[in-house]
Design a protein around this motif. Structure first.
Motif, PDB file in Angstrom:
ATOM      1  N   HIS A  27      23.069  -2.438   8.389  1.00 58.35           N
ATOM      2  CA  HIS A  27      21.922  -1.986   8.967  1.00 58.35           C
ATOM      3  C   HIS A  27      21.723  -1.458  10.262  1.00 58.35           C
ATOM      4  CE1 HIS A  27      21.596  -5.853  11.318  1.00 58.35           C
ATOM      5  NE2 HIS A  27      22.385  -6.295   9.783  1.00 58.35           N
ATOM      6  N   ASP A  28      20.797  -0.432  10.526  1.00 57.58           N
ATOM      7  CA  ASP A  28      20.594   0.141  11.715  1.00 57.58           C
ATOM      8  C   ASP A  28      19.027   0.298  12.115  1.00 57.58           C
ATOM      9  OD1 ASP A  28      19.840   2.253  10.003  1.00 57.58           O
ATOM     10  OD2 ASP A  28      20.930   3.817  11.083  1.00 57.58           O
ATOM     11  N   GLY A  29      18.183  -0.522  11.395  1.00 57.91           N
ATOM     12  CA  GLY A  29      16.745  -0.293  11.719  1.00 57.91           C
ATOM     13  C   GLY A  29      16.415   0.708  10.575  1.00 57.91           C
ATOM     14  N   GLN A  30      16.865   1.584  10.076  1.00 60.86           N
ATOM     15  CA  GLN A  30      16.445   2.598   9.110  1.00 60.86           C
ATOM     16  C   GLN A  30      17.000   2.424   7.945  1.00 60.86           C
ATOM     17  OE1 GLN A  30      16.764   6.271  11.542  1.00 60.86           O
ATOM     18  NE2 GLN A  30      14.690   6.744  10.835  1.00 60.86           N
ATOM     19  N   LEU A  31      18.312   2.310   7.750  1.00 61.41           N
ATOM     20  CA  LEU A  31      19.293   2.176   6.700  1.00 61.41           C
ATOM     21  C   LEU A  31      19.762   0.860   6.588  1.00 61.41           C
ATOM     22  CD1 LEU A  31      21.951   5.162   6.882  1.00 61.41           C
ATOM     23  CD2 LEU A  31      20.249   4.647   5.220  1.00 61.41           C
ATOM     24  N   ASP A  32      19.644   0.617   5.286  1.00 62.05           N
ATOM     25  CA  ASP A  32      20.167  -0.910   4.760  1.00 62.05           C
ATOM     26  C   ASP A  32      21.222  -0.516   3.660  1.00 62.05           C
ATOM     27  OD1 ASP A  32      20.878  -3.332   3.991  1.00 62.05           O
ATOM     28  OD2 ASP A  32      18.769  -3.927   3.126  1.00 62.05           O
ATOM     29  N   VAL A  33      22.473  -0.647   3.917  1.00 64.96           N
ATOM     30  CA  VAL A  33      23.534  -0.521   3.110  1.00 64.96           C
ATOM     31  C   VAL A  33      24.335  -1.584   2.772  1.00 64.96           C
ATOM     32  CG1 VAL A  33      25.565   1.117   2.597  1.00 64.96           C
ATOM     33  CG2 VAL A  33      23.490   2.073   3.712  1.00 64.96           C
ATOM     34  N   ARG A  34      24.520  -1.621   1.244  1.00 61.47           N
ATOM     35  CA  ARG A  34      25.289  -2.832   0.924  1.00 61.47           C
ATOM     36  C   ARG A  34      26.651  -2.410   0.312  1.00 61.47           C
ATOM     37  NH1 ARG A  34      19.822  -5.598  -2.001  1.00 61.47           N
ATOM     38  NH2 ARG A  34      18.681  -5.475   0.091  1.00 61.47           N
ATOM     39  N   VAL A  35      27.646  -3.106   0.648  1.00 60.16           N
ATOM     40  CA  VAL A  35      29.026  -2.514   0.424  1.00 60.16           C
ATOM     41  C   VAL A  35      29.839  -3.830  -0.232  1.00 60.16           C
ATOM     42  CG1 VAL A  35      31.364  -1.821   1.156  1.00 60.16           C
ATOM     43  CG2 VAL A  35      29.122  -1.155   2.288  1.00 60.16           C
ATOM     44  N   SER A  36      30.533  -3.251  -1.394  1.00 62.78           N
ATOM     45  CA  SER A  36      31.111  -4.444  -2.251  1.00 62.78           C
ATOM     46  C   SER A  36      32.721  -4.091  -2.129  1.00 62.78           C
ATOM     47  CB  SER A  36      30.735  -4.276  -3.700  1.00 62.78           C
ATOM     48  OG  SER A  36      31.475  -5.259  -4.452  1.00 62.78           O
ATOM     49  N   THR A  37      33.485  -5.114  -2.045  1.00 64.87           N
ATOM     50  CA  THR A  37      34.869  -4.873  -1.866  1.00 64.87           C
ATOM     51  C   THR A  37      35.389  -4.521  -3.209  1.00 64.87           C
ATOM     52  OG1 THR A  37      35.211  -7.227  -2.387  1.00 64.87           O
ATOM     53  CG2 THR A  37      35.402  -6.588  -0.037  1.00 64.87           C
ATOM     54  N   LYS A  38      34.756  -4.763  -4.319  1.00 67.30           N
ATOM     55  CA  LYS A  38      35.033  -4.344  -5.967  1.00 67.30           C
ATOM     56  C   LYS A  38      34.887  -3.037  -5.923  1.00 67.30           C
ATOM     57  CE  LYS A  38      36.074  -4.808 -10.131  1.00 67.30           C
ATOM     58  NZ  LYS A  38      37.418  -5.287 -10.509  1.00 67.30           N
ATOM     59  N   GLY A  39      35.939  -2.247  -5.893  1.00 69.80           N
ATOM     60  CA  GLY A  39      35.920  -0.781  -5.957  1.00 69.80           C
ATOM     61  C   GLY A  39      35.665  -0.100  -4.534  1.00 69.80           C
ATOM     62  N   GLY A  40      35.691  -0.742  -3.463  1.00 70.57           N
ATOM     63  CA  GLY A  40      35.468  -0.225  -2.087  1.00 70.57           C
ATOM     64  C   GLY A  40      34.165   0.368  -2.240  1.00 70.57           C
ATOM     65  N   SER A  41      33.100  -0.334  -2.855  1.00 68.40           N
ATOM     66  CA  SER A  41      31.944   0.603  -3.080  1.00 68.40           C
ATOM     67  C   SER A  41      30.687   0.481  -2.421  1.00 68.40           C
ATOM     68  CB  SER A  41      31.486   0.685  -4.775  1.00 68.40           C
ATOM     69  OG  SER A  41      31.380  -0.771  -5.133  1.00 68.40           O
ATOM     70  N   VAL A  42      29.768   1.121  -2.328  1.00 73.97           N
ATOM     71  CA  VAL A  42      28.428   0.748  -1.988  1.00 73.97           C
ATOM     72  C   VAL A  42      27.554   0.659  -3.017  1.00 73.97           C
ATOM     73  CG1 VAL A  42      26.067   2.028  -1.062  1.00 73.97           C
ATOM     74  CG2 VAL A  42      28.366   2.382   0.031  1.00 73.97           C
ATOM     75  N   SER A  43      26.991  -0.432  -2.924  1.00 73.09           N
ATOM     76  CA  SER A  43      26.326  -0.946  -4.246  1.00 73.09           C
ATOM     77  C   SER A  43      24.876  -0.885  -4.060  1.00 73.09           C
ATOM     78  CB  SER A  43      26.445  -2.472  -4.611  1.00 73.09           C
ATOM     79  OG  SER A  43      26.134  -3.342  -3.283  1.00 73.09           O
ATOM     80  N   ALA A  44      24.325  -0.512  -2.743  1.00 72.78           N
ATOM     81  CA  ALA A  44      22.865  -0.294  -2.794  1.00 72.78           C
ATOM     82  C   ALA A  44      22.648   0.531  -1.570  1.00 72.78           C
ATOM     83  CB  ALA A  44      22.064  -1.291  -2.963  1.00 72.78           C
ATOM     84  N   ALA A  45      21.693   1.364  -1.348  1.00 70.25           N
ATOM     85  CA  ALA A  45      21.118   2.114  -0.121  1.00 70.25           C
ATOM     86  C   ALA A  45      19.862   2.210  -0.050  1.00 70.25           C
ATOM     87  CB  ALA A  45      22.166   3.428   0.147  1.00 70.25           C
ATOM     88  N   PHE A  46      19.084   1.867   1.025  1.00 69.23           N
ATOM     89  CA  PHE A  46      17.741   1.947   1.209  1.00 69.23           C
ATOM     90  C   PHE A  46      17.582   2.646   2.724  1.00 69.23           C
ATOM     91  CE2 PHE A  46      18.637  -1.715  -1.270  1.00 69.23           C
ATOM     92  CZ  PHE A  46      17.565  -1.663  -2.369  1.00 69.23           C
ATOM     93  N   PHE A  47      16.445   3.686   2.569  1.00 74.62           N
ATOM     94  CA  PHE A  47      16.298   4.090   3.691  1.00 74.62           C
ATOM     95  C   PHE A  47      14.620   3.887   4.283  1.00 74.62           C
ATOM     96  CE2 PHE A  47      14.257   7.868   6.168  1.00 74.62           C
ATOM     97  CZ  PHE A  47      14.984   7.785   7.389  1.00 74.62           C
ATOM     98  N   GLU A  48      14.446   3.182   5.119  1.00 75.21           N
ATOM     99  CA  GLU A  48      13.172   2.542   5.478  1.00 75.21           C
ATOM    100  C   GLU A  48      12.469   1.875   4.236  1.00 75.21           C
ATOM    101  OE1 GLU A  48      10.701   5.492   7.653  1.00 75.21           O
ATOM    102  OE2 GLU A  48      12.038   5.323   9.328  1.00 75.21           O
ATOM    103  N   GLY A  49      13.601   1.177   3.592  1.00 72.17           N
ATOM    104  CA  GLY A  49      12.989   0.247   2.373  1.00 72.17           C
ATOM    105  C   GLY A  49      12.947   0.981   1.125  1.00 72.17           C
TER     106      GLY A  49
END
Length: 289
Positions: free
Chosen positions: A10-32
């Motif tokens: 997270h950086d104040g604008q982006l909230d990105v969730r990363v999973s070790t399964k598949g080395g994948s991003v599981s979710a990404a939110f920009f300002e919610g």
């Protein structure tokens, strides 16, 4: 930060969730607001995954390097081996903090695939920008053709538009394999900026300059995409069974490159050699004007 849903960047604008399964991003939110949709991977929980040691399918589940014949077994419900191994396997966290995570994958040749390699991936957020860097190193004793890519599942709205400078449109034939080159269809004129077609599309575009724009008028959000110069191919995918996402996938090579001239952009790596690729998405608030 790590919890049962994965590692949070997270950086104040982006909230990105990363999973070790598949080395994948599981979710990404920009300002919610969700800008990625979890719709991929073996359990449909991935919102973006790495394509390594190459992307898409291999016709006949086999290929040649010189006189050597290599074979695959299907690695999903698809009859053809698809998208490599990275999206299916568990990656190891090397370094992590609130804005960056580095992951590694050591893959050994097995009865599914002859590929033997180490992959490294770095995912970071900063000032509304999501950056993904990916590399692969051949650990086989003999040369093997490698490629890299990224498979994001972007949120789909009725009025979302995609703009990208491309040169060549590849049709799709049976088996979701690239067919003959043809004129670009009017309803996916990416160069002019297109809304998403209502029909099913799953096509490769080559001669891409590595840049694209996505605009969600309903959300008041836009995104500038930029890939490293070796990503001169993009896959454009709009399913019909789900209307909540679309895919715009930077790749260093054409699908089924193992059976195309010049390996379709795949790079024949000697033992110990590396291939690198990068992709970033700058999100920002936009007016609807």
């Amino acid at each position: 930060m790590t919890d049962q849903t994965g590692h949070h960047l997270h950086d104040g604008q982006l909230d990105v969730r990363v999973s070790t399964k598949g080395g994948s991003v599981s979710a990404a939110f920009f300002e919610g607001t969700p800008v990625f949709v979890a719709a991929g991977g073996p359990d449909r929980r991935a919102a973006c995954f790495p394509l390594v040691p190459f992307g898409n399918r291999v016709e006949f589940n086999s290929f040649n390097v010189g006189d050597e014949v290599y074979c695959f077994q299907p690695n999903s419900n698809d009859p053809l081996y698809v998208h490599g191994d990275g999206w299916l396997e568990d990656w190891t966290i090397v370094v992590s903090n609130s804005q960056t995570i580095e992951l590694s994958l050591r893959h050994f040749a097995n009865d599914i695939t002859p590929y033997d390699y180490v992959a490294l991936q770095k995912i970071s957020v900063s000032q509304g920008r999501l950056t993904m860097d990916l590399s692969v190193q051949n650990h086989a004793a003999k040369p093997m053709p490698f490629g890299l890519g990224f498979h994001p599942f972007f949120a789909r709205t009725e009025a979302v538009t995609v703009k990208a400078a491309i040169q060549t449109f590849w049709t799709e034939r049976q088996g979701h394999l690239p067919g003959p080159v043809a004129a670009i269809p009017a309803d996916i004129s990416l160069a002019d900026g297109t809304t998403l077609p209502a029909r099913f599309t799953n096509n490769a575009f080559s001669g891409w300059d590595g840049r694209a724009e996505i605009f969600w008028p309903e959300l008041g959000i836009s995104a500038d995409l930029e890939a490293t110069p070796n990503n001169d191919v993009v896959m454009f995918y709009t399913p019909t069974e789900r209307r909540d996402f679309f895919c715009f996938e930077p790749m260093t090579h054409l699908p089924n490159g193992h059976h195309l001239a010049d390996l379709g952009g795949l790079v024949l790596l000697e033992s110990g050699q590396k291939l690198q690729s990068g992709f970033s998405i700058q999100f920002r608030k936009s007016s609807n004007d």
